[in-house]
Scaffold this motif. Structure first.
Motif, PDB file in Angstrom:
ATOM      1  N   PHE A  69       6.876   4.793   5.939  1.00 23.96           N
ATOM      2  CA  PHE A  69       6.186   3.551   5.564  1.00 23.96           C
ATOM      3  C   PHE A  69       5.217   3.082   6.645  1.00 23.96           C
ATOM      4  O   PHE A  69       4.303   2.311   6.370  1.00 23.96           O
ATOM      5  CB  PHE A  69       7.191   2.428   5.267  1.00 23.96           C
ATOM      6  N   SER A  70       5.383   3.550   7.876  1.00 28.46           N
ATOM      7  CA  SER A  70       4.551   3.073   8.987  1.00 28.46           C
ATOM      8  C   SER A  70       3.136   3.657   8.982  1.00 28.46           C
ATOM      9  O   SER A  70       2.305   3.254   9.786  1.00 28.46           O
ATOM     10  CB  SER A  70       5.223   3.369  10.324  1.00 28.46           C
TER      11      SER A  70
ATOM     12  N   ALA B  56      -0.620   1.596   5.596  1.00 23.03           N
ATOM     13  CA  ALA B  56       0.752   1.484   6.084  1.00 23.03           C
ATOM     14  C   ALA B  56       1.379   0.187   5.578  1.00 23.03           C
ATOM     15  O   ALA B  56       0.679  -0.775   5.253  1.00 23.03           O
ATOM     16  CB  ALA B  56       0.752   1.497   7.616  1.00 23.03           C
ATOM     17  N   ALA B  57       2.701   0.192   5.503  1.00 28.72           N
ATOM     18  CA  ALA B  57       3.418  -1.033   5.138  1.00 28.72           C
ATOM     19  C   ALA B  57       3.184  -2.085   6.217  1.00 28.72           C
ATOM     20  O   ALA B  57       2.933  -1.771   7.381  1.00 28.72           O
ATOM     21  CB  ALA B  57       4.907  -0.742   4.996  1.00 28.72           C
ATOM     22  N   LYS B  58       3.261  -3.333   5.797  1.00 24.34           N
ATOM     23  CA  LYS B  58       3.109  -4.450   6.723  1.00 24.34           C
ATOM     24  C   LYS B  58       4.484  -5.049   6.998  1.00 24.34           C
ATOM     25  O   LYS B  58       5.347  -5.044   6.126  1.00 24.34           O
ATOM     26  CB  LYS B  58       2.189  -5.504   6.126  1.00 24.34           C
ATOM     27  N   PRO B  59       4.691  -5.589   8.208  1.00 23.71           N
ATOM     28  CA  PRO B  59       5.972  -6.237   8.481  1.00 23.71           C
ATOM     29  C   PRO B  59       6.275  -7.287   7.409  1.00 23.71           C
ATOM     30  O   PRO B  59       5.410  -8.057   7.009  1.00 23.71           O
ATOM     31  CB  PRO B  59       5.760  -6.884   9.858  1.00 23.71           C
ATOM     32  N   GLY B  60       7.494  -7.241   6.910  1.00 24.48           N
ATOM     33  CA  GLY B  60       7.911  -8.154   5.858  1.00 24.48           C
ATOM     34  C   GLY B  60       7.852  -7.553   4.471  1.00 24.48           C
ATOM     35  O   GLY B  60       8.435  -8.105   3.528  1.00 24.48           O
ATOM     36  N   ASP B  61       7.141  -6.421   4.291  1.00 23.58           N
ATOM     37  CA  ASP B  61       7.120  -5.756   2.984  1.00 23.58           C
ATOM     38  C   ASP B  61       8.543  -5.340   2.609  1.00 23.58           C
ATOM     39  O   ASP B  61       9.322  -4.888   3.461  1.00 23.58           O
ATOM     40  CB  ASP B  61       6.227  -4.509   3.012  1.00 23.58           C
ATOM     41  N   VAL B  62       8.880  -5.497   1.325  1.00 26.29           N
ATOM     42  CA  VAL B  62      10.230  -5.193   0.844  1.00 26.29           C
ATOM     43  C   VAL B  62      10.146  -4.121  -0.235  1.00 26.29           C
ATOM     44  O   VAL B  62       9.284  -4.164  -1.110  1.00 26.29           O
ATOM     45  CB  VAL B  62      10.907  -6.475   0.285  1.00 26.29           C
TER      46      VAL B  62
ATOM     47  N   LEU C 109      14.970  -3.057   1.165  1.00 25.21           N
ATOM     48  CA  LEU C 109      14.649  -2.553   2.494  1.00 25.21           C
ATOM     49  C   LEU C 109      13.426  -3.323   2.991  1.00 25.21           C
ATOM     50  O   LEU C 109      12.354  -3.219   2.408  1.00 25.21           O
ATOM     51  CB  LEU C 109      14.345  -1.055   2.445  1.00 25.21           C
ATOM     52  N   ARG C 110      13.603  -4.128   4.046  1.00 25.53           N
ATOM     53  CA  ARG C 110      12.493  -4.907   4.597  1.00 25.53           C
ATOM     54  C   ARG C 110      11.927  -4.184   5.809  1.00 25.53           C
ATOM     55  O   ARG C 110      12.632  -3.884   6.766  1.00 25.53           O
ATOM     56  CB  ARG C 110      12.957  -6.320   4.991  1.00 25.53           C
ATOM     57  N   PHE C 111      10.620  -3.905   5.756  1.00 19.77           N
ATOM     58  CA  PHE C 111       9.942  -3.185   6.818  1.00 19.77           C
ATOM     59  C   PHE C 111       9.663  -4.113   7.997  1.00 19.77           C
ATOM     60  O   PHE C 111       9.191  -5.233   7.823  1.00 19.77           O
ATOM     61  CB  PHE C 111       8.617  -2.605   6.287  1.00 19.77           C
ATOM     62  N   GLU C 112       9.968  -3.643   9.193  1.00 16.73           N
ATOM     63  CA  GLU C 112       9.684  -4.393  10.420  1.00 16.73           C
ATOM     64  C   GLU C 112       9.207  -3.420  11.486  1.00 16.73           C
ATOM     65  O   GLU C 112       9.491  -2.225  11.418  1.00 16.73           O
ATOM     66  CB  GLU C 112      10.941  -5.109  10.935  1.00 16.73           C
ATOM     67  N   ILE C 113       8.507  -3.956  12.460  1.00 14.40           N
ATOM     68  CA  ILE C 113       8.122  -3.157  13.621  1.00 14.40           C
ATOM     69  C   ILE C 113       8.673  -3.873  14.847  1.00 14.40           C
ATOM     70  O   ILE C 113       8.321  -5.011  15.128  1.00 14.40           O
ATOM     71  CB  ILE C 113       6.596  -2.995  13.727  1.00 14.40           C
ATOM     72  N   GLY C 114       9.568  -3.211  15.538  1.00  9.34           N
ATOM     73  CA  GLY C 114      10.183  -3.778  16.735  1.00  9.34           C
ATOM     74  C   GLY C 114       9.685  -3.068  17.974  1.00  9.34           C
ATOM     75  O   GLY C 114       8.789  -2.214  17.918  1.00  9.34           O
ATOM     76  N   ASP C 115      10.276  -3.408  19.109  1.00 13.53           N
ATOM     77  CA  ASP C 115       9.902  -2.771  20.371  1.00 13.53           C
ATOM     78  C   ASP C 115      10.146  -1.273  20.352  1.00 13.53           C
ATOM     79  O   ASP C 115       9.452  -0.521  21.042  1.00 13.53           O
ATOM     80  CB  ASP C 115      10.688  -3.398  21.532  1.00 13.53           C
TER      81      ASP C 115
ATOM     82  N   ARG D  12      11.182   0.053  11.633  1.00 13.50           N
ATOM     83  CA  ARG D  12      12.560   0.091  11.165  1.00 13.50           C
ATOM     84  C   ARG D  12      12.658  -0.622   9.830  1.00 13.50           C
ATOM     85  O   ARG D  12      11.756  -1.368   9.435  1.00 13.50           O
ATOM     86  CB  ARG D  12      13.511  -0.541  12.173  1.00 13.50           C
ATOM     87  N   LEU D  13      13.750  -0.391   9.143  1.00  9.00           N
ATOM     88  CA  LEU D  13      14.035  -1.054   7.882  1.00  9.00           C
ATOM     89  C   LEU D  13      15.325  -1.847   8.034  1.00  9.00           C
ATOM     90  O   LEU D  13      16.308  -1.346   8.574  1.00  9.00           O
ATOM     91  CB  LEU D  13      14.179  -0.041   6.746  1.00  9.00           C
TER      92      LEU D  13
END
Length: 152
Positions: A29-30, A41-47, A133-139, A143-144
């Motif tokens: 998804f990234s 790419a998916a955006k943070p918060g996309d489900v 599954l909620r898409f996020e980008i962390g350090d 991740r989902l």
């Protein structure tokens, strides 16, 4: 302990574009994938609504007396309404055509002339409901985050 596999509804067919783990989907998804009609790419918060399955592997060994496998594990999985599939090899994908409600049914579709000491691996899949599954980008990268819907 069974592994969990995730199948986002919009991106699952007979084939999938990546490993069906949370990490595999997060990485996929990234970035865009035009072959799957994802042009960005998916955006943070996309489900993404996803089916969830648990998978266990049973090793079967053939000797002069026939096939042997863990019958207690099979019994538990049959009661859990698992579907059984012949795998391409240990830990690999599986053939949808070589399936059954029991290990014996799957082995009957396998080579009946298998030599003694032959080995086969069976994937046992049990439905585990659905999840968002909620898409996020962390350090540590993409991740989902899983939110169960139903039994997941």
């Amino acid at each position: 302990m069974p592994d969990r596999l995730y199948y986002p509804h919009d991106y699952t067919d007979e084939v999938v574009p990546c490993d069906c783990t949370l990490g595999g989907w997060a990485e996929w998804f990234s970035r865009p994938d035009p072959d799957w009609n994802r042009h960005e790419a998916a955006k943070p918060g996309d489900v993404f609504l996803s089916s969830v399955a648990e998978i266990e592997e049973l090793k079967c060994v053939r000797d002069h007396d026939g096939w042997r496998w863990d019958r207690a594990a099979e019994s538990r999985l049959v009661q859990a309404r698992a579907a059984f599939y012949l795998r391409h090899g240990q830990g690999a994908g599986w053939w949808a055509d070589n399936s059954g409600d029991t290990v014996r049914e799957v082995l009957e579709t396998y080579a009946t002339d298998a030599t003694p000491n032959a080995r086969a691996w069976i994937a046992a899949l049990t439905g585990a409901g659905e999840a968002e599954l909620r898409f996020e980008i962390g350090d540590d990268g993409p991740r989902l985050v899983v939110t169960p819907v139903g039994r997941a």
